[in-house]
Scaffold this motif. Structure first.
Motif, short mmCIF file in Angstrom:
data_model
loop_
_atom_site.label_atom_id
_atom_site.label_comp_id
_atom_site.label_asym_id
_atom_site.label_seq_id
_atom_site.Cartn_x
_atom_site.Cartn_y
_atom_site.Cartn_z
N LEU A 55 21.29 -28.75 -18.62
CA LEU A 55 22.61 -28.85 -19.25
C LEU A 55 23.61 -27.86 -18.68
O LEU A 55 24.81 -28.01 -18.89
CB LEU A 55 22.45 -28.63 -20.76
CG LEU A 55 23.69 -28.78 -21.64
CD1 LEU A 55 24.33 -30.16 -21.46
CD2 LEU A 55 23.34 -28.54 -23.10
N SER A 56 23.16 -26.86 -17.96
CA SER A 56 24.01 -25.75 -17.49
C SER A 56 25.33 -26.25 -16.92
O SER A 56 25.36 -26.97 -15.92
CB SER A 56 23.26 -24.94 -16.43
OG SER A 56 22.09 -24.39 -16.95
N ASP A 57 26.43 -25.85 -17.55
CA ASP A 57 27.75 -26.26 -17.08
C ASP A 57 28.80 -25.19 -17.34
O ASP A 57 29.99 -25.49 -17.41
CB ASP A 57 28.17 -27.58 -17.74
CG ASP A 57 28.20 -27.49 -19.26
OD1 ASP A 57 27.92 -26.41 -19.81
OD2 ASP A 57 28.50 -28.51 -19.91
N ASP A 58 28.37 -23.94 -17.50
CA ASP A 58 29.30 -22.84 -17.71
C ASP A 58 28.78 -21.63 -16.94
O ASP A 58 27.82 -21.72 -16.18
CB ASP A 58 29.47 -22.54 -19.20
CG ASP A 58 28.14 -22.29 -19.91
OD1 ASP A 58 27.24 -21.69 -19.29
OD2 ASP A 58 28.00 -22.70 -21.07
N SER A 59 29.39 -20.46 -17.15
CA SER A 59 29.03 -19.30 -16.34
C SER A 59 27.64 -18.75 -16.66
O SER A 59 27.07 -18.01 -15.85
CB SER A 59 30.08 -18.19 -16.50
OG SER A 59 30.34 -17.91 -17.85
N SER A 60 27.04 -19.13 -17.80
CA SER A 60 25.66 -18.71 -18.05
C SER A 60 24.68 -19.43 -17.12
O SER A 60 23.51 -19.05 -17.03
CB SER A 60 25.28 -18.96 -19.51
OG SER A 60 25.17 -20.34 -19.80
N ALA A 61 25.15 -20.46 -16.40
CA ALA A 61 24.31 -21.15 -15.43
C ALA A 61 23.83 -20.20 -14.34
O ALA A 61 22.83 -20.47 -13.66
CB ALA A 61 25.07 -22.31 -14.80
N ILE A 62 24.51 -19.09 -14.13
CA ILE A 62 24.06 -18.09 -13.16
C ILE A 62 22.61 -17.73 -13.41
O ILE A 62 21.83 -17.55 -12.47
CB ILE A 62 24.95 -16.84 -13.25
CG1 ILE A 62 26.39 -17.16 -12.84
CG2 ILE A 62 24.39 -15.70 -12.41
CD1 ILE A 62 27.38 -16.05 -13.11
N LEU A 63 22.22 -17.68 -14.68
CA LEU A 63 20.85 -17.34 -15.04
C LEU A 63 19.98 -18.57 -15.24
O LEU A 63 18.83 -18.60 -14.78
CB LEU A 63 20.86 -16.50 -16.32
CG LEU A 63 19.55 -15.81 -16.69
CD1 LEU A 63 19.14 -14.81 -15.62
CD2 LEU A 63 19.69 -15.09 -18.04
#
Length: 283
Positions: A55-63
Motif C-alpha cells: 500500500l505504500s504511497d507516502d513518505s513512510s514508504a522509505i521504510l
C-alpha cells in the motif's frame, strides 16, 4: 516550480503486553541487530497492522517499500512520535522530493531512545546493572517508474547504536499495479549489510504485500507477510474506511495482535493516530 509540502503529523501510542503473551513471541526479531528499524513508520500504516508494503504511497514508504515513493506527486513530510513502554521514545521524520526526470527521492531519520532498563541474565534474573539504549538511522531512498505499471526502489541505511561502529545496509523493492485497484509490493531488506552492533550483520528479510481498494477507494484492504533470518513467519492484515475523503477509520492485525487507528485530512495536511500492541519491546 515551488510545490507546497504535505505535512503528516502522526502520533503513535504503543501499549505493551508482558508475561505469557510476550513469551509466546520470543522467537521473533526482538534483540536482533537493527531491530528498531522493524518497528515501522507512520500512524496510518501501524493502525492497519503494519500491512503496508503493498500500500505504500507516502513518505513512510522509505521504510516499508521505497518503490512506493513513485506514487508521491509533490513534496511531502511525515513526522511521527511514538510513546512506548516506560519513557522510551521512537521517532521518525521522512521527506520526499519528486522529480520529472530522475525519479522520486526520500530522506528519513529514525531514532529510538530507551529509558533505564534493568539488565537480566540468561535465566531472567536481575544482575543489578541498569542501562539505556540509543539507536539512530539515516535513510536515503530512490524510486523510479520502469514501465508496465512497475516501479523499483532502493534504500541505503546508515545505522548508529550507542558506542558501536556505525553500520550500512541496502534494501531493494518493487511495486506492481496490475489494476488501478490492486497493488503488489515486494521488499528485500538488508540484501547487503556491514557488521553492526556487536559485530553482527543485519538479518535478511523478504516482505510481500498486497492491497486492494473498492467502493470508489473508500474501502482499502491490505495484507503482508514477512520472513527472514532470525524471524518467524509474520502475518499482517489491515483495513481502512474513509468518510468523504476527510475522516478515516483503521484496524489491523499484526501477527495476531490488534491495532486500531484513525485519521483526518484538511487541504494538504493530515493528522493520524494509532494504538497498538508491541509485545517484542516488552521482552
Amino acid at each position: 516550480m515551488n510545490v507546497p509540502a504535505k505535512i503528516r503529523k502522526t502520533a503513535v501510542l504503543c501499549l505493551l503486553i508482558a508475561g505469557a503473551a510476550a513469551s509466546a513471541r520470543a522467537s521473533e526479531s526482538g534483540g536482533m541487530p537493527g531491530y528498531f528499524l522493524q518497528i515501522g513508520a507512520g500512524a496510518r500504516a501501524l493502525g492497519m497492522g503494519s500491512a503496508y508494503a503493498g500500500l505504500s504511497d507516502d513518505s513512510s514508504a522509505i521504510l516499508w517499500n521505497p518503490a512506493g515513493l513513485s506514487a508521491v506527486d509533490r513534496n511531502e513530510i511525515t513526522v511521527m512520535h511514538g510513546a512506548m513502554f516506560g519513557n522510551s521514545k521512537y521517532e521518525f521524520i521522512g521527506f520526499v522530493y519528486p522529480t520529472v526526470s530522475v525519479g522520486n527521492w526520500g530522506l528519513a531519520w529514525i531514532q529510538f531512545f530507551s529509558d533505564e532498563i534493568e539488565e537480566r541474565d540468561i535465566v531472567n534474573k536481575p544482575t543489578g546493572n541498569i542501562f539505556t539504549m540509543k539507536s539512530r538511522a539515516a535513510l536515503l531512498s530512490g524510486s523510479y517508474d520502469i514501465g508496465m505499471n512497475v516501479s523499483a526502489g532502493q534504500t541505503i541505511k546508515l545505522m548508529m547504536q550507542d558506542s558501536y561502529t556505525p553500520g550500512l545496509a541496502y534494501d531493494a523493492a518493487l511495486l506492481y499495479l496490475p489494476l488501478n485497484e490492486l497493488r503488489i509490493g515486494i521488499n528485500f531488506q538488508n540484501i547487503v549489510s556491514t557488521r553492526f552492533a556487536g559485530n553482527s550483520k543485519l538479518p535478511l528479510y523478504f516482505i510481500f504485500g498486497l492491497s486492494g481498494s473498492m467502493m470508489n477507494k473508500t474501502l482499502v484492504l491490505s495484507s503482508q507477510i514477512d520472513v527472514g533470518e532470525g524471524k518467524a513467519f509474520v502475518y499482517h492484515a489491515g483495513v481502512e474506511y474513509s468518510i468523504k475523503k476527510i475522516f478515516s477509520l483503521r484496524a489491523g492485525i499484526n501477527n495476531g495482535y490488534p491495532a486500531v487507528g484513525m485519521g483526518a485530512k484538511w487541504n494538504m495536511f493530515s493528522l493520524d493516530y494509532s494504538i497498538l500492541y508491541h509485545v517484542d519491546l516488552g521482552l
